[in-house]
Motif scaffolding. Structure first.
Motif, mmCIF file in Angstrom:
data_model
loop_
_atom_site.group_PDB
_atom_site.id
_atom_site.type_symbol
_atom_site.label_atom_id
_atom_site.label_comp_id
_atom_site.label_asym_id
_atom_site.label_seq_id
_atom_site.Cartn_x
_atom_site.Cartn_y
_atom_site.Cartn_z
ATOM 1 N N ALA A 120 32.645 -25.570 3.704
ATOM 2 C CA ALA A 120 33.639 -24.805 4.456
ATOM 3 C C ALA A 120 33.822 -23.414 3.858
ATOM 4 O O ALA A 120 33.933 -22.416 4.582
ATOM 5 C CB ALA A 120 34.968 -25.555 4.470
ATOM 6 N N LYS A 121 33.839 -23.338 2.535
ATOM 7 C CA LYS A 121 33.965 -22.035 1.875
ATOM 8 C C LYS A 121 32.737 -21.164 2.130
ATOM 9 O O LYS A 121 32.835 -19.954 2.304
ATOM 10 C CB LYS A 121 34.171 -22.227 0.374
ATOM 11 N N MET B 276 35.361 -20.059 5.894
ATOM 12 C CA MET B 276 36.633 -20.600 6.378
ATOM 13 C C MET B 276 37.748 -20.300 5.382
ATOM 14 O O MET B 276 37.543 -20.344 4.168
ATOM 15 C CB MET B 276 36.537 -22.118 6.574
ATOM 16 N N SER B 277 38.929 -20.013 5.919
ATOM 17 C CA SER B 277 40.099 -19.852 5.071
ATOM 18 C C SER B 277 40.565 -21.236 4.623
ATOM 19 O O SER B 277 40.187 -22.252 5.230
ATOM 20 C CB SER B 277 41.219 -19.151 5.843
ATOM 21 N N THR C 10 43.358 -22.676 5.096
ATOM 22 C CA THR C 10 44.058 -23.334 6.203
ATOM 23 C C THR C 10 43.068 -23.893 7.215
ATOM 24 O O THR C 10 43.196 -25.041 7.671
ATOM 25 C CB THR C 10 45.017 -22.357 6.902
ATOM 26 N N GLN C 11 42.071 -23.098 7.591
ATOM 27 C CA GLN C 11 41.055 -23.560 8.541
ATOM 28 C C GLN C 11 40.288 -24.744 7.977
ATOM 29 O O GLN C 11 39.988 -25.709 8.693
ATOM 30 C CB GLN C 11 40.093 -22.423 8.869
ATOM 31 N N MET C 12 39.968 -24.675 6.694
ATOM 32 C CA MET C 12 39.226 -25.755 6.058
ATOM 33 C C MET C 12 40.007 -27.065 6.118
ATOM 34 O O MET C 12 39.456 -28.123 6.445
ATOM 35 C CB MET C 12 38.937 -25.388 4.602
ATOM 36 N N LEU D 78 42.562 -27.884 8.225
ATOM 37 C CA LEU D 78 42.830 -28.343 9.588
ATOM 38 C C LEU D 78 41.580 -28.853 10.296
ATOM 39 O O LEU D 78 41.635 -29.837 11.034
ATOM 40 C CB LEU D 78 43.470 -27.215 10.406
ATOM 41 N N LYS D 79 40.457 -28.195 10.085
ATOM 42 C CA LYS D 79 39.249 -28.518 10.852
ATOM 43 C C LYS D 79 38.272 -29.450 10.129
ATOM 44 O O LYS D 79 37.499 -30.148 10.792
ATOM 45 C CB LYS D 79 38.520 -27.224 11.224
#
Length: 240
Positions: free
Chosen positions: A139-140, A144-145, A147-149, A151-152
């Motif tokens: 994710a990083k 992705m931020s 928060t996005q990491m 949530l998603k």
């Protein structure tokens, strides 16, 4: 000769007891929703080791897990009005709040939310930490931020792991709501006690209320199985 069981009274007590079922379910569902926010916040504080807040959250979890739920209900019921009155008299705050008109259901909801939040925090924390670390790195890597990491990527996978424990805690909460009658909440257990005292047939009403609890817990358990299966399918699809 006295009959062992008054079947007629037992059957008649069912609809009266069931009429209070929305209060029992309302407290259980409401406390679950609020406690999810409490538990998630506490879990994230521990995972990210937030200074000061980590110590506070650890003390909170330790205190809740180390004291009976009955005591916690009394602390909320008698403590919150006392705290509000203190701020009203000492600082002039909360003048619009009249503790005498706050319904006991609110205190019950708060007590159960605080209690359940402490236990859910450990469940949520362990579920998040069970997600493969490679998912975090991936994710990083795609930008992705945090928060996005969460949530998603992280939360959907952690949810599948946490659902069984969440379900067990919710079922336990439904049964634990039988304690709220001590602060004046008339739930199904409270209604059973009232009926039993009126007709001097405690055995019959306790059989009736136990059957109601049993049926409710079976229904909830079946619903949770369906939810868990769907979450597992989502998890498999996500991983593949």
């Amino acid at each position: 000769m006295e009959n062992l069981l008054d079947i007629g009274f037992l059957i008649e007590s069912f609809p009266v007891i069931v009429a209070r079922l929305p209060i029992t379910i309302g407290i259980a569902v409401g406390s679950l929703i609020i406690s999810l926010f409490i538990g998630l916040t506490t879990a994230l504080i521990k995972i990210y080791r937030v200074p000061v807040l980590k110590t506070i959250s650890s003390c909170y979890v330790s205190f809740i897990r180390g004291t009976p739920l009955l005591v916690q209900i009394y602390l909320v019921f008698y403590g919150i009005p006392k705290v509000i009155y203190y701020f009203q008299t000492e600082y002039g705050w909360l003048q619009n709040v009249d503790v005498n008109i706050i319904p006991p259901e609110i205190y019950a909801l708060l007590a159960f939310s605080i209690n359940l939040g402490a236990y859910l925090s450990e469940t949520i924390r362990s579920a998040i930490e069970s997600v493969d670390r490679g998912q975090f790195e991936a994710a990083k890597a795609i930008g992705m931020s945090p928060t996005q990491m969460m949530l998603k990527i992280i939360f959907p996978q952690a949810l599948a792991v946490a659902i069984p424990n969440l379900g067990n805690m919710f079922i336990s909460t439904i049964k634990d709501t039988s304690l709220v009658f001590i602060i004046g909440v008339i739930d199904i257990m409270g209604q059973a006690k009232i009926l039993g005292s009126r007709g001097l047939a405690f055995f019959e009403v306790y059989i009736a209320v136990s059957i109601v609890y049993w049926i409710v817990c079976i229904v909830v358990e079946r619903l949770l199985v369906i939810v868990e299966k769907r979450a597992r399918r989502y998890e498999r699809g996500f991983v593949s």
